[in-house]
Each structure stands twice: as structure tokens, then as C-alpha cells.
Design a protein around this motif. Structure first.
Motif, short mmCIF file in Angstrom:
data_model
loop_
_atom_site.label_atom_id
_atom_site.label_comp_id
_atom_site.label_asym_id
_atom_site.label_seq_id
_atom_site.Cartn_x
_atom_site.Cartn_y
_atom_site.Cartn_z
N ASN A 174 77.76 67.60 60.45
CA ASN A 174 77.18 67.86 61.79
C ASN A 174 77.32 69.18 61.98
O ASN A 174 78.21 70.32 61.49
N ILE A 175 76.27 70.18 62.47
CA ILE A 175 75.90 71.92 62.87
C ILE A 175 75.26 71.63 63.95
O ILE A 175 75.08 71.34 64.94
N ALA A 176 75.57 73.38 65.07
CA ALA A 176 75.15 73.01 65.92
C ALA A 176 74.05 74.25 66.07
O ALA A 176 74.60 75.27 65.64
N ILE A 177 73.17 74.62 66.92
CA ILE A 177 72.21 75.39 67.00
C ILE A 177 71.80 76.03 68.21
O ILE A 177 71.77 75.37 69.10
N ALA A 211 69.52 75.61 55.42
CA ALA A 211 69.79 76.76 55.09
C ALA A 211 71.86 76.11 54.50
O ALA A 211 72.15 76.03 53.76
N ALA A 212 71.81 75.29 55.36
CA ALA A 212 73.37 75.02 55.58
C ALA A 212 73.91 74.00 54.28
O ALA A 212 74.71 74.01 53.14
N LYS A 213 72.78 73.28 53.63
CA LYS A 213 73.34 72.08 52.89
C LYS A 213 72.95 73.16 51.57
O LYS A 213 73.09 73.52 50.62
N ASP A 272 76.03 67.93 54.41
CA ASP A 272 75.62 67.00 53.37
C ASP A 272 74.29 66.47 52.79
O ASP A 272 74.37 67.29 53.98
N ASP A 273 73.64 65.65 52.92
CA ASP A 273 72.79 64.92 52.91
C ASP A 273 72.04 64.37 54.13
O ASP A 273 70.90 64.29 54.30
N ASP A 326 66.24 63.90 50.84
CA ASP A 326 66.04 63.15 49.27
C ASP A 326 66.33 64.07 47.60
O ASP A 326 66.42 64.56 48.13
N LYS A 327 66.77 63.34 46.79
CA LYS A 327 66.55 63.76 45.89
C LYS A 327 66.20 64.91 44.76
O LYS A 327 66.11 65.78 44.27
N GLU A 328 64.48 64.80 45.94
CA GLU A 328 63.61 65.98 45.16
C GLU A 328 63.74 66.72 46.66
O GLU A 328 63.20 68.33 45.91
N GLY A 329 64.73 66.85 47.15
CA GLY A 329 64.55 67.91 48.04
C GLY A 329 63.82 68.08 49.50
O GLY A 329 63.67 68.91 50.13
#
Length: 281
Positions: free
Chosen positions: A205-208, A231-233, A239-240, A256-259
Motif C-alpha cells: 500500500n502507498i498513498a499519494i 518508483a516505490a517498486k 511488492d508486485d 509482471d515479470k517483464e516490468g
């Protein structure tokens, strides 16, 4: 008397007017956008979605900010326009591709009325030359940039449009309103930028709070949510799968795994507005 008809939708309180050139005899101009978006003198909106146009077998939309400038992409805007296309019978498939100034996005409706959808927003770009950035070299990730005589923990990236994500321990609407104009117009950003101040709550969880280029403070932003989550990732803080909390509501952002970034959210219908053609005179 001839009239102009538009439909209005919102994505978590971020509202757009859809002006369909196939149903209205008008060529949209900068001053028209400004007039329509003014809440006290026009219909009022955070932007205009103009289309659809057919191009190379795809449907295309133009996205305009309230100041009349054209945006490369809008996460809420593409969801809203997808809902309009379904409502008006332009698309009948569960999945389709929509073209924007920043390129294609893939949209999947998750329910029958198209009010909830998942959008493939593509991969984020951090390289300065592609944003573009001035006076900065390489990728700007977790770097200190100076705005209004203070240094901030900043990540700059594009998710189809330029974004500046600033990490903070505490965020408020007022902080976004106060800092936003200095970030949007900073000399680093020759094309101006969108800004998100971001608080990481936990790994899911993020808040903006959001200050959008050409629009100002807004309740929600699809691209802003994607940019902040990315940015957080990239900083290893989440996490994903991330829930992005905004004043207007929440969006789910997944990687996903490819970004690639996938955004899931809802669209609400506000109504239909009819204006006299001389409104644009």
C-alpha cells in the motif's frame, strides 16, 4: 439552434468530458477546452477526451488538460474513454487497443457494463533523455533534487507522460498544492511535469497526493498512481501488487515479470450535457 452534446464521466473523482467529433460538427480548439473545463463558467472538468478517430485500424483519442495543452496519456482518461466507446457501441470486444499520443494501451473490461477495467500501461522509462530532463544525466531514481530552496527525495520517470515522484513521511493535499507549482514548472522539466508526493504505508500500500501538469491539484490520477507505484517498486519498497490510495479512491497497480504496469480501476458515469453551438463563438 444547433447544439453540441458531450458525455461526462469520472475516474475516482478525476472527471473528463468526452467530445465526439463523429457526433458534433466542431473542431476543438485550445480556447474551447479552457471554456468547457472552467467550473464556474463552463461545464467543468479536469480535461477533455476528443475522439474517437480511426488510425491504422485502431481507435485513437486526444487528451487535453484544462489549460488547453495536449497530454500524452492519462490513466483515468483512457479508462473513461474506453467506457464511452463501449457505451456508444464503438467497441464490442472484451479486450481492445486504444491509441494515445504516447502510443497504444491495451484495455480489458472486467464486467459487462465496462465500469471496471484493467489497462496495460506498458513499461516505465527512467532515462533522462526520454522524459526529457535538463541539467540531469542518467536515471533519476531516489535522488536529491532541489525545488523551492529545499531538497527532496525524487524519482523521475515516464509512464507515457512525465512524472516526478517525491517520497515523504507525511503527505497532505496542502503540501501537494504548495509544492506542485514549483515542481511542475522547474527548469529540470522543459515540457513541465506531473508531481506525486508519496508515502509508503507497507509493501502492498502507498498513498499519494497529486498535482497535475496543466490541471493543478487533482483527486486521482491513473498515470500518477502507476508512476508512484513504479518508483516505490524500483526503490525496493513495495511488492508486485500495490494498492494506491488517493483522495478520490484506490487503484490497483501490478507489475509482471517483464516490468509492464497493469492498472485496475473503475469509471463512473456523470451524465450528458448539451450546449448551444454559440457557446464556442
Amino acid at each position: 439552434m444547433d447544439t453540441i452534446t458531450m458525455k461526462k464521466y469520472h475516474g475516482l473523482g478525476n472527471d473528463y468530458l468526452v467530445l465526439d467529433p463523429n457526433k458534433n460538427e466542431i473542431k476543438l480548439q485550445k480556447r474551447n477546452v479552457e471554456m468547457l473545463c472552467r467550473r464556474n463558467f463552463g461545464v467543468g472538468a479536469d480535461g477533455i477526451l476528443y475522439g474517437p478517430f480511426q488510425e491504422d485500424g485502431k481507435l485513437r483519442v486526444q487528451i487535453f488538460n484544462p489549460d488547453g495543452s495536449e497530454a500524452e496519456r492519462s490513466g483515468n482518461g483512457v479508462r473513461i474513454f474506453a467506457k464511452y466507446l463501449l457505451d456508444e457501441g464503438y467497441v464490442k470486444e472484451k479486450k481492445f487497443t486504444l491509441n494515445t499520443l504516447a502510443g497504444d494501451v491495451e484495455i480489458e473490461f472486467l464486467d459487462e457494463d465496462g465500469s471496471t477495467m484493467r489497462v496495460n500501461m506498458g513499461k516505465p522509462v527512467y532515462a533522462g533523455a526520454e522524459l526529457p530532463l535538463v541539467g540531469l544525466e542518467g536515471e533519476i531514481v531516489n535522488a536529491h533534487l532541489r525545488f523551492h530552496d529545499n531538497d527532496y527525495n525524487t524519482t523521475c520517470l515516464s509512464v507515457g507522460n512525465p512524472n516526478c515522484v517525491i517520497m515523504m513521511e507525511e503527505i497532505t493535499p496542502q503540501k501537494a498544492k504548495d509544492l506542485g507549482p514549483y515542481v511542475e514548472g522547474a527548469s529540470y522539466f522543459p515540457n513541465r511535469t506531473n508531481m506525486q508526493i508519496c508515502k509508503v504505508m507497507d509493501r502492498e500500500n502507498i498513498a499519494i497526493e497529486i498535482y497535475e501538469r496543466g490541471a493543478g491539484y487533482t483527486l486521482a490520477s491513473g498515470t500518477g498512481a502507476c508512476a508512484a507505484a513504479a518508483a516505490a517498486k524500483r526503490m525496493g519498497l513495495v511488492d508486485d501488487k500495490v494498492t494506491v490510495h488517493m483522495q478520490g479512491g484506490n487503484l490497483i497497480v501490478e507489475f509482471d515479470k517483464e516490468g509492464n504496469i497493469f492498472m485496475t480501476g473503475t469509471v463512473g458515469t456523470v451524465g450528458t450535457f448539451t450546449l448551444a453551438e454559440n457557446f464556442f463563438a
